[in-house]
Design a protein around this motif. Structure first.
Motif, PDB file in Angstrom:
ATOM      1  N   CYS A   1       0.867  -1.170   0.000  1.00 35.71           N
ATOM      2  CA  CYS A   1       0.000   0.000   0.000  1.00 35.71           C
ATOM      3  C   CYS A   1       0.905   1.221   0.000  1.00 35.71           C
ATOM      4  CB  CYS A   1      -0.881  -0.012   1.249  1.00 35.71           C
ATOM      5  SG  CYS A   1      -1.718   1.539   1.601  1.00 35.71           S
TER       6      CYS A   1
ATOM      7  N   GLN B   1      -3.808   2.427   7.624  1.00 33.77           N
ATOM      8  CA  GLN B   1      -3.814   1.424   6.562  1.00 33.77           C
ATOM      9  C   GLN B   1      -3.298   0.081   7.046  1.00 33.77           C
ATOM     10  OE1 GLN B   1      -5.212   1.723   3.497  1.00 33.77           O
ATOM     11  NE2 GLN B   1      -5.946   3.537   4.582  1.00 33.77           N
TER      12      GLN B   1
ATOM     13  N   GLY C   1      -5.706  -1.661   9.317  1.00 34.83           N
ATOM     14  CA  GLY C   1      -6.813  -2.241   8.571  1.00 34.83           C
ATOM     15  C   GLY C   1      -6.399  -3.560   7.941  1.00 34.83           C
ATOM     16  N   ARG C   2      -5.229  -3.551   7.359  1.00 34.59           N
ATOM     17  CA  ARG C   2      -4.738  -4.753   6.714  1.00 34.59           C
ATOM     18  C   ARG C   2      -4.538  -5.894   7.716  1.00 34.59           C
ATOM     19  NH1 ARG C   2      -1.595  -7.299   2.518  1.00 34.59           N
ATOM     20  NH2 ARG C   2      -1.434  -9.347   3.479  1.00 34.59           N
TER      21      ARG C   2
ATOM     22  N   THR D   1      -8.288  -6.819   8.966  1.00 33.02           N
ATOM     23  CA  THR D   1      -9.302  -7.309   8.037  1.00 33.02           C
ATOM     24  C   THR D   1      -8.709  -8.156   6.927  1.00 33.02           C
ATOM     25  OG1 THR D   1      -9.167  -5.498   6.464  1.00 33.02           O
ATOM     26  CG2 THR D   1     -10.509  -5.144   8.434  1.00 33.02           C
TER      27      THR D   1
ATOM     28  N   GLU E   1      -7.494  -1.068   2.756  1.00 34.63           N
ATOM     29  CA  GLU E   1      -8.696  -0.304   2.406  1.00 34.63           C
ATOM     30  C   GLU E   1      -8.528   0.310   1.019  1.00 34.63           C
ATOM     31  OE1 GLU E   1     -10.970   3.528   4.506  1.00 34.63           O
ATOM     32  OE2 GLU E   1      -8.891   2.981   4.960  1.00 34.63           O
ATOM     33  N   LYS E   2      -7.384   0.929   0.810  1.00 34.14           N
ATOM     34  CA  LYS E   2      -7.051   1.484  -0.499  1.00 34.14           C
ATOM     35  C   LYS E   2      -5.603   1.113  -0.788  1.00 34.14           C
ATOM     36  CE  LYS E   2      -8.484   5.683  -1.388  1.00 34.14           C
ATOM     37  NZ  LYS E   2      -8.723   7.154  -1.301  1.00 34.14           N
TER      38      LYS E   2
END
Lengths: 344, 344
Positions: free
Chosen positions: B169, B317, B320-321, B324, B328-329
DNA sequence: CTGTTAGCGCGTTCAT
DNA sequence: ATGAACGCGCTAACAG
């Protein structure tokens, strides 16, 4: 295994692939060459590379009951705890030299009253601490007590220790002497009325600089006065506002000393805005002598700090403690040196 | 146990002291309130406090097969890898926000070719990486490839990605747009001959700034020229020497743009030494707009960066990774904004 | 030189 | 609501 479900090779996998026992792989990994033949070693090393094997640090550290990381904790009530170049260079020095010994550095910035909530304190996951304290003396003492209860090696940076404690070691520079160097330099130039500007947040180094300055001035120039004013932050505008407020209500001092170069520079620019000339009307002195201090014109007289060396010394000390069980010395004081500029 | 031979309490010790089974203590520690009565919980918590119990992170992480640390790796061929205020603030933002989620940050500065020797790479001890790259584009590509082989989540800071990769990312700011803002501002002032000064060490952010500037100038002022010179380091003297060498052999440019404010300031002081006035004879523009850029007079026109926010976004980020399983982006671009000063 | 056994401290699973 | 058994991945100690 990874999040994506990819299996990750373990020692067992490597052992199976190389047709040896896990113990042999372990011996290869740890460089116990006495225990493994050259041919076997080569074979194992090939499989390690082929399988992209990486040793699970948690498992190893658990087995050998040790941590391979040092916690660098910076007490700062502002979230920008690395904004200070001094601190940043201490961290760089510490990290570089600990990494050479295969230790990692885990960094954290916390507010002065938040130590107990730190992950590093709640869990047992570092071998020791390097701590940069701030805040009022009493609060700092509390933090030191909390640290003492951890029963782990602690390096205190830029902070003197009141009671001896075999778990503690102090690494600092001679800020007090730096203050006296400034005092002597100014006294020789007939300075009598001194204005010192410090940030509101208390840093032990700043206290020592001011103490050294005040003591020396009192000794050499009995009639001289030292006034200390505080700026809300170290920001340019706050510093100028603090200086402005003081100058509006008081006669012009002979010299302004900043707790560091930024403070001195901001004050100096304010003098310029008022049409006061430096060094003729007012002399200006800073502290630290980092690269940025040259951006102010005239070049500010200062005392040069060596924060990277402080970090390096801290690394050396804690490594010694972790490997031999005791600190080599309990109090390390690094020298500073005077650097005359055009503002005095 | 500690080095001094002091026993350290384990879950078992706490359990025995509280008259419960280790499992109950574990449930208390992990907040599984459903599994333990209020009275028992209180009792356990008292014993935890009394015995000064701290959970062994290695054991827990091994059991749950996860790491609770993120590796922040800064590629810099100089040992002073935190000297850059931009980098330091990225680290601060990253650390503060990861700490909130009970992740620690393990920091390391390494030379561009030393990744394979990093403890964090040789061992499996962090959950993922945040990486600040430097060096020539080709070398950076190699590093990205090496990182990809780790099969771990990686946040690339200030660096665009060539091939999509679910493990990667990118978090960066719009340095290219920053370059165009400068170009437009200068073009509107009739600037035709531009001198750009950059450090010898390649940073992707600098490349983008220069590219944005060059592109925009080419678009708006067809006849204009952009010359780029390199300074050996970002140090004051080296920058001035580089500028001096160029000016000695070439006609005066209409404007000098620094890859950051320090470079611009050093160049500007050199102009002053030559008796060249800013902005009348030559205009000067910097980049970043950190506090220090105000120390140069006149105040330098600049583009303001927000590195702390970059760190915060990176933390978001990677969290989130890790939680989940997916980013996310895959590419986050933060805005920059133009800040006019007195040098244009 | 190589393999086997045992256990570091913790949490999941399943029993009660 | 609480306890017992087991294993995460690794290495010290010893057997061969």
């Amino acid at each position: 295994m990874s999040i994506k479900g990819q299996p990750r090779a373990t020692i067992k996998d490597v052992a199976r692939a190389a047709g040896v026992s896990p113990m042999t792989v372990s011996n290869v990994l740890n460089g116990h060459r006495q225990f493994v033949g050259a041919a076997t070693r080569k074979r194992v090393e090939r499989e390690i590379a082929r399988l992209n094997y990486r040793r699970q640090a948690n498992a190893r550290n658990l087995r050998v009951s040790q941590q391979r990381s040092v916690g660098m904790v910076i007490f700062d009530d502002s979230p920008f705890f690395l904004a200070d170049f001094f601190t940043a260079q201490v961290v760089a020095g510490l990290t570089n030299f600990l990494n050479l010994a295969d230790y990692t550095v885990t960094i954290q910035g916390i507010r002065h009253d938040q130590l107990r909530h730190s992950v590093l304190v709640r869990n047992l996951e570092v071998a020791g601490f390097c701590v940069m304290l701030s805040g009022p003396k009493q609060k700092r003492r509390q933090v030191v007590d909390e640290l003492a209860r951890l029963n782990q090696p602690v390096i205190l940076l830029q902070e003197a220790l009141e009671r001896k404690n075999p778990d503690f070691c102090v690494v600092r520079q001679d800020d007090f002497a730096g203050g006296t160097l400034i005092a002597d330099h100014l006294a020789a130039r007939g300075v009598h009325r001194l204005l010192v500007i410090v940030p509101k947040q208390d840093w032990p180094a700043v206290e020592n600089r001011v103490a050294g300055l005040t003591d020396a001035i009192a000794g050499t120039s009995p009639g001289a006065s030292v006034t200390v004013i505080k700026s809300k932050t170290e920001g340019f505008d706050d510093v100028q506002a603090a200086v402005a407020t003081h100058l509006d209500a008081n006669p012009l001092p002979d010299a302004i000393v900043g707790a560091n170069d930024s403070l001195a520079a901001a004050a100096m620019f304010h003098l310029a805005d008022r049409g006061i000339s430096v060094p003729e009307d007012v002399k200006v002195v800073g502290f630290n002598g980092f690269e940025a201090h040259r951006f102010a014109r005239p070049t500010i007289t200062t005392v040069v700090s060596a924060p990277y060396k402080i970090g390096k010394a801290a690394a050396r000390q804690i490594l010694g403690r972790l490997e031999t069980g005791g600190f080599e010395k309990s109090d390390i004081v690094l020298p500073v040196h005077f650097k005359p500029g055009a503002t005095t």
